[in-house]
Design a protein around this motif. Sequence first.
Motif, PDB file in Angstrom:
ATOM      1  N   ALA A   1       5.853  -3.708  23.812  1.00  0.00           N
ATOM      2  CA  ALA A   1       4.770  -2.727  23.687  1.00  0.00           C
ATOM      3  C   ALA A   1       3.756  -3.132  22.628  1.00  0.00           C
ATOM      4  O   ALA A   1       2.596  -2.700  22.684  1.00  0.00           O
ATOM      5  CB  ALA A   1       5.351  -1.352  23.364  1.00  0.00           C
ATOM      6  N   ASP A   2       4.169  -3.934  21.647  1.00  0.00           N
ATOM      7  CA  ASP A   2       3.221  -4.378  20.627  1.00  0.00           C
ATOM      8  C   ASP A   2       2.525  -5.680  21.026  1.00  0.00           C
ATOM      9  O   ASP A   2       1.881  -6.327  20.200  1.00  0.00           O
ATOM     10  CB  ASP A   2       3.909  -4.540  19.269  1.00  0.00           C
ATOM     11  N   GLU A   3       2.649  -6.050  22.316  1.00  0.00           N
ATOM     12  CA  GLU A   3       1.958  -7.223  22.851  1.00  0.00           C
ATOM     13  C   GLU A   3       0.960  -6.830  23.936  1.00  0.00           C
ATOM     14  O   GLU A   3      -0.192  -7.271  23.911  1.00  0.00           O
ATOM     15  CB  GLU A   3       2.986  -8.217  23.410  1.00  0.00           C
ATOM     16  N   ILE A   4       1.400  -6.005  24.881  1.00  0.00           N
ATOM     17  CA  ILE A   4       0.521  -5.526  25.953  1.00  0.00           C
ATOM     18  C   ILE A   4       0.805  -4.043  26.184  1.00  0.00           C
ATOM     19  O   ILE A   4       1.910  -3.681  26.603  1.00  0.00           O
ATOM     20  CB  ILE A   4       0.743  -6.305  27.268  1.00  0.00           C
ATOM     21  N   PRO A   5      -0.161  -3.157  25.921  1.00  0.00           N
ATOM     22  CA  PRO A   5       0.042  -1.730  26.199  1.00  0.00           C
ATOM     23  C   PRO A   5      -0.122  -1.432  27.687  1.00  0.00           C
ATOM     24  O   PRO A   5      -0.798  -2.173  28.407  1.00  0.00           O
ATOM     25  CB  PRO A   5      -1.060  -1.059  25.376  1.00  0.00           C
ATOM     26  N   VAL A   6       0.492  -0.348  28.139  1.00  0.00           N
ATOM     27  CA  VAL A   6       0.424   0.027  29.551  1.00  0.00           C
ATOM     28  C   VAL A   6      -0.118   1.448  29.689  1.00  0.00           C
ATOM     29  O   VAL A   6      -0.036   2.260  28.774  1.00  0.00           O
ATOM     30  CB  VAL A   6       1.807  -0.071  30.231  1.00  0.00           C
ATOM     31  N   PHE A   7      -0.668   1.721  30.873  1.00  0.00           N
ATOM     32  CA  PHE A   7      -1.111   3.077  31.195  1.00  0.00           C
ATOM     33  C   PHE A   7      -0.829   3.339  32.663  1.00  0.00           C
ATOM     34  O   PHE A   7      -0.762   2.414  33.481  1.00  0.00           O
ATOM     35  CB  PHE A   7      -2.602   3.261  30.893  1.00  0.00           C
ATOM     36  N   SER A   8      -0.660   4.602  33.006  1.00  0.00           N
ATOM     37  CA  SER A   8      -0.445   4.964  34.408  1.00  0.00           C
ATOM     38  C   SER A   8      -1.396   6.055  34.872  1.00  0.00           C
ATOM     39  O   SER A   8      -1.390   6.413  36.050  1.00  0.00           O
ATOM     40  CB  SER A   8       1.005   5.418  34.632  1.00  0.00           C
ATOM     41  N   ASN A   9      -2.224   6.590  33.956  1.00  0.00           N
ATOM     42  CA  ASN A   9      -3.177   7.632  34.335  1.00  0.00           C
ATOM     43  C   ASN A   9      -4.354   7.616  33.364  1.00  0.00           C
ATOM     44  O   ASN A   9      -4.374   6.860  32.392  1.00  0.00           O
ATOM     45  CB  ASN A   9      -2.505   9.007  34.355  1.00  0.00           C
TER      46      ASN A   9
END
Length: 344
Positions: free
Chosen positions: A284-292
Amino acid sequence: MSAGEGQTAVKDKDSRKKNRPKRKEHKVLLCSGGRYESHANAQVRATIMEGLEDCFGKGNVVSVHVTAAASAIHTLQPALVFAMGSYLPESTYFGEVSRAAKKVGAVTTFWATEDPYEQDAHYQIANDFDVIFSCDRWGHNFYQRDRVFHLPLGACPKQHYVPLDRQADKTIDVLFCGVAFSSRKEVVRNLMPVLQQLNIRIIGPGWGEMGVGFSDARIEKQQLIELYSRSRLVLNLGRSLHFENKRFMISPSTPGPRTFEAAAAGAFQVFHEETYELRRYYEADEIPVFSNRDDFEQIVNRYLRDDDLRFEMARKAQERTMKEHLYGNRILQAVNYLMDEGLL
């Protein structure tokens, strides 16, 4: 490259050498190049050949187009035939390749690099090869045979690696490059209330109709890497172009090669997903994610103006990519699978 970066590169290279299986002087034939092979897959062929050479020695690996593979097998008498690419009907000659390989007693492997988008057509190769590698974790479960392994795609250091530049001028807030598949358009439309407030560049066939900041242009890889260096946030959106995937409608699970390529180029990526599969590859401290949209807005608020935080996260993602997610790493995995199965 700084002295510290040079030491890191040496350590990563030494680590790969340490994990490399004991070299055997086998002749290996690499073949690919079907009609529907993607441009990205065509570009990495030389890197995959280098990975095979690391395992089997320079001069022991020959790369040919699939249409010439059967003849090359007859001439070279390889111990291993490593085929890869698309297996769509009327686009390949992989059955002919497999038959030629069996005549000379070669071990045969196929790396399906377009899974799960062609899954209905996997009968083309399902029973012809000793081992199948699938680029998709979920899709590899649908072959209904043994000796099928998951082998993700990756990045090529020569083509994708760019040293990070803290002083790079970031003139683009949000960048996305890729074809405007319907699933991607749906995501972008949902994000528009946020995107409209930013300086965006959404580039690729099918986007131009959506207005300011959108373009139908096609860009070359070097242009894309240059755009990465100018962008604060790089959107990572999956695709939904299913050539032959109607029987099970398998949703893609494993991140596509663009994820690893962009990370190697030092991009700060924002990854759209609903499966959390990315966490098998990046923290998570390398590539953040989102779904909405709410997730995305929070990411924009947190990272857009924090240059130091974005730089540090991009650095970590790049380091992990160069250590774990190069095509050399993938070939090493494949060879280890073959050795574990007693085939080499």
